[in-house]
Scaffold this active site. Structure first.
Site, PDB file in Angstrom:
ATOM      1  N   SER A 109       0.832  -1.188   0.000  1.00 10.35           N
ATOM      2  CA  SER A 109       0.000   0.000   0.000  1.00 10.35           C
ATOM      3  C   SER A 109       0.870   1.241   0.000  1.00 10.35           C
ATOM      4  O   SER A 109       1.946   1.248   0.595  1.00 10.35           O
ATOM      5  CB  SER A 109      -0.912   0.011   1.229  1.00 10.35           C
ATOM      6  N   HIS A 167      -3.163   7.322  -3.889  1.00 12.49           N
ATOM      7  CA  HIS A 167      -3.274   6.176  -2.971  1.00 12.49           C
ATOM      8  C   HIS A 167      -3.477   4.918  -3.796  1.00 12.49           C
ATOM      9  O   HIS A 167      -4.193   4.921  -4.796  1.00 12.49           O
ATOM     10  CB  HIS A 167      -4.466   6.349  -2.030  1.00 12.49           C
ATOM     11  N   ASN A 217      -3.481   0.327  -3.179  1.00 15.79           N
ATOM     12  CA  ASN A 217      -3.124  -0.874  -2.428  1.00 15.79           C
ATOM     13  C   ASN A 217      -3.646  -2.100  -3.153  1.00 15.79           C
ATOM     14  O   ASN A 217      -4.692  -2.068  -3.803  1.00 15.79           O
ATOM     15  CB  ASN A 217      -3.632  -0.810  -0.979  1.00 15.79           C
ATOM     16  N   TYR A 218      -2.869  -3.178  -3.057  1.00 18.64           N
ATOM     17  CA  TYR A 218      -3.261  -4.466  -3.629  1.00 18.64           C
ATOM     18  C   TYR A 218      -2.897  -5.554  -2.639  1.00 18.64           C
ATOM     19  O   TYR A 218      -1.804  -5.521  -2.044  1.00 18.64           O
ATOM     20  CB  TYR A 218      -2.585  -4.680  -4.990  1.00 18.64           C
ATOM     21  N   ARG A 219      -3.800  -6.515  -2.446  1.00 21.71           N
ATOM     22  CA  ARG A 219      -3.640  -7.465  -1.350  1.00 21.71           C
ATOM     23  C   ARG A 219      -4.191  -8.843  -1.718  1.00 21.71           C
ATOM     24  O   ARG A 219      -5.075  -8.971  -2.573  1.00 21.71           O
ATOM     25  CB  ARG A 219      -4.341  -6.938  -0.100  1.00 21.71           C
ATOM     26  N   ALA A 227      -2.317  -3.199  17.701  1.00 20.61           N
ATOM     27  CA  ALA A 227      -2.151  -2.701  16.328  1.00 20.61           C
ATOM     28  C   ALA A 227      -0.905  -1.829  16.229  1.00 20.61           C
ATOM     29  O   ALA A 227      -0.499  -1.175  17.194  1.00 20.61           O
ATOM     30  CB  ALA A 227      -3.380  -1.901  15.911  1.00 20.61           C
ATOM     31  N   ARG A 228      -0.307  -1.810  15.047  1.00 18.32           N
ATOM     32  CA  ARG A 228       0.880  -0.989  14.804  1.00 18.32           C
ATOM     33  C   ARG A 228       0.412   0.379  14.317  1.00 18.32           C
ATOM     34  O   ARG A 228       0.231   0.623  13.127  1.00 18.32           O
ATOM     35  CB  ARG A 228       1.798  -1.657  13.780  1.00 18.32           C
ATOM     36  N   GLU A 271       1.717   3.365  14.029  1.00 21.62           N
ATOM     37  CA  GLU A 271       2.534   4.153  13.112  1.00 21.62           C
ATOM     38  C   GLU A 271       2.240   3.785  11.654  1.00 21.62           C
ATOM     39  O   GLU A 271       2.153   4.664  10.783  1.00 21.62           O
ATOM     40  CB  GLU A 271       4.023   3.944  13.411  1.00 21.62           C
ATOM     41  N   SER A 272       2.101   2.493  11.369  1.00 19.08           N
ATOM     42  CA  SER A 272       1.818   2.079   9.995  1.00 19.08           C
ATOM     43  C   SER A 272       0.397   2.440   9.589  1.00 19.08           C
ATOM     44  O   SER A 272       0.138   2.812   8.444  1.00 19.08           O
ATOM     45  CB  SER A 272       2.041   0.568   9.847  1.00 19.08           C
TER      46      SER A 272
END
Length: 376
Positions: free
Chosen positions: A168, A182, A184-186, A335-336, A338-339
């Site tokens: 992302s 923006h 993202n691919y998942r 959860a992280r 910062e990311s």
């Protein structure tokens, strides 16, 4: 890697495009970090051509396992997003010049991890983040319930092993004449009663501050060309999905001029969908680099900067109030953060009851944000 040559680009100069990347599981979803800054490795592993110099950092999965399972979709997706992350970071660094990406490789306590790459305070990019995550473990019941709500017939009453990998990026340029990008691919799979349930999702969308119709046409046309190589119905369906997803509902306006967006795609077969996702990822740089090169030296003043900051405020509102991935991440234990919050701009502002002047360039943008158009 696939390379791109785009015709009819007389107004777009300086285009050097290679295959591209994109991102993961909702903006940094379920990770607890043990982060460390790493140096790019140079060791080459001849077996199966695993070359660490192609990545921004050491893979999340061990190189040995990637080699042993090179035909498995989980490994193929991880290698793909590792390579795309570096391609995009390299392309953005070439534009920026002196400032380089900070590379933060982190581990998730309950399985997997990721690589966060962030560039801030540049001459061209105020903030640019390119993240990958490769996580696995047990699917939380709330997540399974969310998936059921959108049509995935998963059993939310018992633990389900899962795997998710993706890339992302959110790019916030400094110049108001360059749009925010923006994408993202998942890839996601769940084990249920001995059966693997899998699907792909993702998308690419553009958020301009000033409307340049030629830019938007180029952006959408490039995405349509990528979609049409796989299914002539994809662009129309996924463009509409994008228009209806990135909506700041309490404002009655879209976040930007759209692009494509899709989720839960698992037909006609895994290989075909993976090929489509790679095609979309490879279209990201050709969509965006010409627009950056066209506008990076445009002049602007205080008025244009203030408008950019107001529109960034709308970007923040959407991400924190409506975005499915961000909400999922913030509600997840350990959860992280910062990311998750990397997608937000460094600076934004809000003004009470602000309305652009009738007939202004700002009002022209608002018209298309409230009434999406067909751009190709």
């Amino acid at each position: 890697m696939a390379s791109w040559i785009i015709g009819n680009m007389s107004r777009y100069s300086g285009l050097v495009c290679v295959g591209v990347g994109t991102f993961v599981i909702g903006a940094g979803t379920i990770h607890r970090q043990r982060s460390q800054c790493v140096l790019q490795a140079k060791t080459i592993f001849p077996k199966n051509n695993v070359d660490l110099s192609k990545y921004m950092a050491r893979p999340v999965t061990s190189v040995e396992k990637l080699q042993e399972t090179s035909s498995d979709m989980k490994s193929r997706m991880e290698v793909f997003i590792l390579e795309k992350q570096k391609e995009i970071c390299d392309a953005l660094q070439d534009i920026e010049g002196d400032i380089k990406f900070k590379v933060d490789r982190w581990d998730r306590a309950k399985g997997g991890g990721g690589i966060t790459c962030i560039l801030e305070d540049g001459q061209v990019f105020e903030r640019a983040g390119v993240n990958i995550s490769v996580v696995h473990g047990t699917l939380p019941a709330k997540t399974a319930q969310q998936m059921r709500a959108r049509g995935r017939p998963l059993d939310a009453t018992k633990p389900l092993p899962f795997f998710a990998a993706g890339i992302s990026s959110v790019i916030h340029p400094r110049n108001p004449m360059i749009p925010t990008l923006h994408f993202n691919y998942r890839y996601f799979e769940v084990q249920e009663e001995g059966k693997t349930v899998w699907w792909f999702g993702g998308g690419t969308d553009l958020t301009p501050y000033y409307l340049d119709r030629e830019d938007v046409h180029h952006f959408h046309k490039t995405l349509k060309n990528a979609c049409d190589k796989h299914d002539s119905s994809y662009y129309e369906n996924f463009k509409k999905w994008c228009d209806n997803y990135f909506v700041v509902q309490h404002r009655g306006e879209r976040r930007g001029v759209g692009g494509i967006f899709f989720d839960d795609v698992d037909t006609p077969d895994q290989e075909s969908v993976f090929s489509f996702v790679k095609e979309c990822a490879n279209a990201v740089l050709p969509c965006y680099l010409p627009i950056i090169n066209k506008h990076k030296n445009d002049g602007y003043g205080y008025h244009e900067r203030e408008w950019q900051l107001l529109r960034r405020g709308r970007y923040v509102e959407f991400n924190l109030v409506y975005d499915r991935g961000t909400k999922f991440g913030l509600l997840t234990p350990n959860a992280r953060i910062e990311s998750i919050l990397m997608s937000l701009p460094k600076t934004a502002r809000w003004q009470y009851m602000h309305e652009p002047e009738d007939g202004s360039k700002e009002a022209l943008l608002m018209e298309v944000l409230k009434n999406p158009e067909d751009w190709v």
